[in-house]
Design an enzyme around this catalytic site. Structure first.
Site, mmCIF file in Angstrom:
data_model
loop_
_atom_site.group_PDB
_atom_site.id
_atom_site.type_symbol
_atom_site.label_atom_id
_atom_site.label_comp_id
_atom_site.label_asym_id
_atom_site.label_seq_id
_atom_site.Cartn_x
_atom_site.Cartn_y
_atom_site.Cartn_z
ATOM 1 N N HIS A 210 0.462 -1.006 0.349
ATOM 2 C CA HIS A 210 0.183 -0.411 0.233
ATOM 3 C C HIS A 210 0.870 1.847 0.066
ATOM 4 C CE1 HIS A 210 -0.196 -0.078 4.508
ATOM 5 N NE2 HIS A 210 1.000 -0.132 4.187
ATOM 6 N N HIS A 211 2.622 1.445 0.147
ATOM 7 C CA HIS A 211 2.714 2.702 0.093
ATOM 8 C C HIS A 211 3.378 2.969 -1.318
ATOM 9 C CE1 HIS A 211 3.066 3.075 4.766
ATOM 10 N NE2 HIS A 211 3.509 1.638 4.612
ATOM 11 N N ALA A 212 3.761 1.645 -1.735
ATOM 12 C CA ALA A 212 4.177 2.404 -3.079
ATOM 13 C C ALA A 212 3.456 3.492 -4.199
ATOM 14 C CB ALA A 212 4.466 1.676 -4.510
ATOM 15 N N ASP A 252 -0.596 5.327 3.111
ATOM 16 C CA ASP A 252 -0.842 6.414 1.907
ATOM 17 C C ASP A 252 -0.878 5.945 0.270
ATOM 18 O OD1 ASP A 252 1.606 5.061 1.556
ATOM 19 O OD2 ASP A 252 3.014 6.925 2.623
#
Length: 470
Positions: A210-212, A252
Site C-alpha cells: 500500500h505504500h508504493a 498512504d
C-alpha cells in the site's frame, strides 16, 4: 454462495521471499503452515503461477518508473556489494531444512511441493512458464527498456535509482522484476474468477503493497497492487469500492491515488505519532470527508478498542458508501509479538474483526491482502488462522469433506492454549524456541506475552465520531 480463491504456491512463496524485509522466509513459512493444516483443500481455486505483464503495471505507475524497475538487467544474480546492507544468501536456508525433514520422515514431496534449490532455477522455471503463456515470447524483457550491457557499471545505482527511491528500505535486489510481476499478478489474477453468479472471496497474503506511489517505491513496496486491483475493478464496472487498511502504518499510497474519487472509499486505521512512518494519516488529511477516512491511533491499541472503532466508526461509514467490493489489507504489524511492539492486537481478535466485516457486507466481493508484519513466525500463524476462519465460515466445499473436523486444531482445546502445538511439517523446528505452541504470544503467563499501556481513550472515539458526523 461464496467462491474462495487463493493465490499461493511453492513458486510464489519463494519469489515473494526474495524481498529482503521478508527475511527470506515469511511467505514460505506461511505457505507451509497452510499446507500443514490442509487448508488449501477448502478453496475452489488455488492459483500457483501468478504473473502480470509489464504493460498492465502502467495502468497506475508511470512508464519511466516501470521501464527502470522492470528491467532485464535486474532479473539475475546481482553483485553482493550492490547492497551490502542485505544478505541475499539467506534465501536458501529453508531449502536445507525442508530436505532434512523430508529425509528424516522418509517423505518424498510431490512435484508441486518441491522447492527450487537456487534462484537461478526459480527464474528458469518462471521463464519457461512465461514462454508457454506468451507463445514463446520472452515478456520479461521488453524492447523499450534499458539493455544490460554486461559490464559492472550497469549495476551502479544511478541518479534515477535515487529518484525512484530504490534504496534504503526499497533496495534493488536480485530478480526484482520477477518479484514485482509475480506478487502483483497474485492479486490481479484473482479477478479472473469474478462471476455474476457467485460472491468472490480472493486472498493473496503476498499482496497489500500500500505504500508504493505512481513514480516511486516506498516502505518495502515497489508496485501498488491495491491501486491496480481497484483500477481493474473499475474497468469492469464495479465502481463502488471500499478499501479498509488495518496495517500499523498509514495506507498512504492507496489514499493518495483515490483522494479525489467519490466512488472509492479509503479507510486506514493506523498509528499516528511524531516520527512514525510514513508521517501521514492525520485527521487533517481526511478533510472531513466520508471517502478519505483516517483513524489515527496511539500506542497500545488492543482488541476491544479496535472493536469499538469498527462498530462506532468504520461500520457506519462503510454502510453509507454501500460498496460492491470490499478490499481489506490485513497487515499484522499491530499484533502482540510484532517487532514494532506498538499495538497489542491478538491473532484471534484481529481475525474475528476481519471475519465480521466479511459477514456484514455479504453482498460485496471480498479481497483479503497481506501487508506489514515483522515477526515471521507470528505472521505465519496469523495468516494460517485467518485462512482457517475464512474457510470454515465461507467455503462452499464442505469442511467435513476434508477430514478437518476430526482434528479441528483451533477448537479442540479451547480452555488450554498450551495444548495447541504447531502441526508437524518441514519447518516445524523454526518454532522450537517458542516451544512449538501456536498461541504463545497471547497465552496467559507466557514469556512472549507482553501487556502494553493503552494510550487510546474512549473520548478519542467520540471525537472521531463527531469529526465524521456520526
Amino acid at each position: 454462495m461464496s467462491k474462495l480463491v487463493i493465490s499461493t504456491s511453492i513458486f510464489q512463496s519463494q519469489v515473494a521471499d526474495l524481498l529482503p524485509c521478508n527475511n527470506h522466509q515469511k511467505s514460505q513459512l506461511t505457505y507451509s503452515l497452510l499446507n500443514a493444516y490442509n487448508l488449501l483443500q477448502c478453496f475452489d481455486n488455488v492459483l500457483s503461477f501468478p504473473y502480470v505483464k509489464k504493460a498492465e503495471l502502467l495502468e497506475f505507475h508511470s512508464r519511466e518508473y516501470i521501464d527502470y524497475l522492470i528491467n532485464s538487467r535486474f532479473n539475475k544474480m546481482l553483485p553482493q556489494d550492490i547492497n551490502d546492507n542485505i544478505v541475499e544468501a539467506k534465501w536458501s536456508e529453508l531449502i536445507e531444512m525442508a530436505d532434512n525433514w523430508n529425509e528424516k520422515v522418509n517423505h518424498e514431496p510431490s512435484q508441486d511441493l518441491q522447492r527450487f534449490t537456487s534462484r537461478e532455477d526459480l527464474y528458469n522455471y518462471y521463464q519457461s512458464h512465461l514462454a508457454t503463456l506468451e507463445n514463446g515470447s520472452d515478456s520479461g524483457s521488453d524492447d523499450d527498456v534499458i539493455v544490460d550491457d554486461g559490464t559492472t557499471d550497469s549495476y551502479i545505482l544511478d541518479s534515477k535509482a535515487k529518484q525512484y527511491n530504490l534504496e534504503g528500505d526499497c533496495p534493488i535486489f536480485s530478480y526484482l522484476p520477477m518479484y514485482c510481476q509475480v506478487t502483483t499478478g497474485a492479486t490481479l489474477r484473482l479477478l479472473e474468477h469474478l462471476s455474476p453468479a457467485d460472491r468472490l472471496i480472493g486472498i493473496n497474503w503476498d499482496g497489500g503493497r500500500h505504500h508504493a506511489f505512481k513514480q516511486r517505491a516506498s516502505g518495502f513496496c515497489y508496485i501498488n497492487d491495491v491501486v491496480l486491483l481497484i483500477q481493474r475493478l473499475r474497468k469492469i464496472k464495479l465502481n463502488k469500492i471500499t478499501y479498509l487498511d488495518f496495517d500499523l502504518h498509514h495506507g498512504d499510497g492507496v489514499e493518495k491515488a483515490f483522494q479525489y474519487s467519490k466512488q472509492i472509499q479509503t479507510i486506514s486505521v493506523h498509528i499516528y505519532e511524531p516520527g512514525f512512518f510514513p508521517g501521514t494519516g492525520s485527521l487533517d488529511d481526511s478533510r472531513g470527508g466520508k471517502n478519505v477516512v483516517n483513524i489515527p491511533l496511539k500506542h497500545g491499541c488492543d482488541d476491544s478498542y479496535l472493536n469499538l472503532i469498527a462498530s462506532k466508526i468504520i461500520n457506519p461509514l462503510i454502510d453509507k458508501h454501500d460498496p460492491e467490493v470490499l478490499i481489506i489489507e490485513c497487515g499484522g504489524d499491530g499484533l502482540l509479538g510484532d517487532r514494532f511492539n506498538e499495538w497489542q492486537l491478538t491473532v484471534r481478535g484481529l481475525s474475528e474483526t476481519i471475519i465480521n466485516f466479511i459477514k456484514r457486507y455479504s453482498q460485496a466481493h471480498i479481497f483479503l491482502l497481506g501487508g506489514g508484519g515483522y515477526n515471521d513466525l507470528l505472521m505465519s500463524r496469523f495468516y494460517t488462522y485467518l485462512t482457517w476462519c475464512v474457510a470454515k465460515q465461507f467455503s462452499a466445499i464442505q469442511y467435513q469433506d476434508n477430514d478437518l473436523s476430526q482434528d479441528d486444531p483451533f477448537n479442540i482445546h479451547e480452555d488450554d492454549d498450551s495444548e495447541q502445538l504447531i502441526k508437524e511439517h518441514e519447518f516445524v523446528e523454526m518454532y522450537n524456541e517458542e516451544n512449538y505452541q501456536y498461541w504463545i504470544y497471547e497465552m496467559e503467563g507466557s514469556s512472549r506475552m507482553k501487556t502494553l499501556r493503552n494510550d487510546n481513550k474512549v473520548e478519542d472515539i467520540v471525537e472521531l465520531m463527531e469529526f465524521y458526523g456520526l
